[in-house]
Design a protein around this motif. Structure first.
Motif, short mmCIF file in Angstrom:
data_model
loop_
_atom_site.label_atom_id
_atom_site.label_comp_id
_atom_site.label_asym_id
_atom_site.label_seq_id
_atom_site.Cartn_x
_atom_site.Cartn_y
_atom_site.Cartn_z
N LYS A 96 -5.81 -2.89 -2.87
CA LYS A 96 -6.82 -2.84 -2.90
C LYS A 96 -6.92 -0.82 -1.72
N THR A 97 -5.77 -0.52 -1.80
CA THR A 97 -5.23 0.64 -2.54
C THR A 97 -5.25 1.47 -3.19
N ALA A 98 -4.90 0.74 -4.17
CA ALA A 98 -5.18 1.51 -5.67
C ALA A 98 -6.62 1.64 -5.81
N ARG A 99 -7.34 0.09 -5.79
CA ARG A 99 -8.81 0.62 -6.20
C ARG A 99 -9.44 1.66 -5.34
N GLU A 100 -9.06 2.24 -4.12
CA GLU A 100 -9.31 3.52 -3.17
C GLU A 100 -8.87 4.87 -4.13
N TYR A 101 -7.94 5.20 -5.41
CA TYR A 101 -7.92 6.00 -6.26
C TYR A 101 -8.74 5.83 -7.56
N LEU A 102 -9.70 4.89 -7.56
CA LEU A 102 -10.20 4.54 -9.30
C LEU A 102 -11.68 5.04 -8.35
N VAL A 103 -11.68 4.63 -7.48
CA VAL A 103 -13.84 5.68 -7.26
C VAL A 103 -13.96 6.87 -7.98
N PRO A 104 -15.29 6.56 -8.50
CA PRO A 104 -16.16 5.81 -8.80
C PRO A 104 -16.62 4.32 -8.87
N PHE A 105 -15.31 3.92 -9.41
CA PHE A 105 -15.15 2.57 -10.78
C PHE A 105 -15.18 1.58 -9.77
N PRO A 106 -15.82 0.86 -9.92
CA PRO A 106 -15.93 -0.26 -8.99
C PRO A 106 -14.38 -0.99 -9.23
N PRO A 107 -14.80 -2.47 -8.41
CA PRO A 107 -13.04 -3.49 -8.63
C PRO A 107 -12.90 -4.18 -10.32
N SER A 108 -12.24 -3.38 -10.45
CA SER A 108 -11.55 -4.18 -11.93
C SER A 108 -10.37 -4.32 -12.59
N SER A 109 -10.39 -6.06 -12.44
CA SER A 109 -8.91 -6.11 -13.36
C SER A 109 -9.00 -7.62 -14.98
N PRO A 110 -8.15 -7.41 -15.17
CA PRO A 110 -6.96 -6.33 -15.51
C PRO A 110 -8.15 -4.82 -15.49
N PRO B 42 1.00 -1.10 -0.48
CA PRO B 42 0.40 -0.14 0.36
C PRO B 42 0.85 1.81 -0.45
N GLU B 43 1.76 1.29 0.59
CA GLU B 43 2.82 2.26 0.87
C GLU B 43 3.28 3.03 -0.84
N LYS B 44 3.52 1.67 -1.10
CA LYS B 44 4.47 2.00 -2.91
C LYS B 44 3.11 2.50 -3.65
N VAL B 45 1.76 2.45 -3.35
CA VAL B 45 0.89 2.67 -4.42
C VAL B 45 0.75 3.75 -4.15
N LYS B 46 0.59 4.31 -2.69
CA LYS B 46 0.54 5.81 -2.62
C LYS B 46 1.81 6.81 -2.74
N GLU B 47 2.63 5.94 -2.48
CA GLU B 47 3.61 7.29 -3.36
C GLU B 47 4.06 7.13 -5.02
N ALA B 48 3.47 5.82 -5.04
CA ALA B 48 3.61 6.22 -6.83
C ALA B 48 2.39 6.72 -7.49
N LEU B 49 1.18 6.59 -7.31
CA LEU B 49 0.10 7.57 -7.04
C LEU B 49 0.45 8.91 -6.57
N GLN B 50 0.97 9.51 -6.19
CA GLN B 50 0.68 10.85 -5.83
C GLN B 50 1.73 11.77 -6.46
#
Length: 137
Positions: free
Chosen positions: A84-98, A25-33
């Motif tokens: 899970k953390t990445a998907r927080e940045y994708l709201v309002p889209f529902p979980p989707s993979s790929p 989660p830490e790497k996700v937060k750092e990368a997406l900000q």
């Protein structure tokens, strides 16, 4: 959770080409900000990930034209907390993979859900991504 021996070659298809593995989660937060543009692919074991999603992001960064500043990936069903953390940045889209997301200065500006990927060729998806790069990168 998928077994490591199954997932690692699918991760390597991207990390060997310069994608940063966001496995916490830490790497996700750092990368997406980060400032600039960041491409994120939520990778998966499914056939549309192998046949379309992974090949499309690789095609999209080839050749001339604008490109994202950062290339990142995380793996659904393996990097559970990171996804899970990445998907927080994708709201309002529902979980989707790929799925494939483009962020600019920490804001989601372009998103391809599984239904945009499934059934489409890597070339069509890559062209969609290249158009987003031209607009946002």
């Amino acid at each position: 959770m998928y077994p490591e021996e199954m997932v690692m070659p699918m991760k390597a298809a991207l990390t060997d080409r310069g994608f940063q593995d966001l496995n916490t989660p830490e790497k996700v937060k750092e990368a997406l900000q980060k400032s600039g543009t960041t491409l994120l692919i939520i990778n998966s074991v499914c056939g549309c990930a192998a046949g379309s999603a992974r090949p499309s992001v690789l095609l999209s960064i080839e050749g001339e034209g604008k490109k994202p500043n950062y290339l990142t990936t995380t793996f659904a069903g393996f990097d559970v907390e990171a996804v899970k953390t990445a998907r927080e940045y994708l709201v309002p889209f529902p979980p989707s993979s790929p799925s494939i997301a483009l962020f600019k200065d920490g804001e989601l500006v372009h998103f391809l859900e599984r239904h945009h990927i499934e059934g489409n060729s890597a070339e069509i998806i890559a062209e969609n991504l290249k158009q987003a790069y031209e607009e946002y990168c």
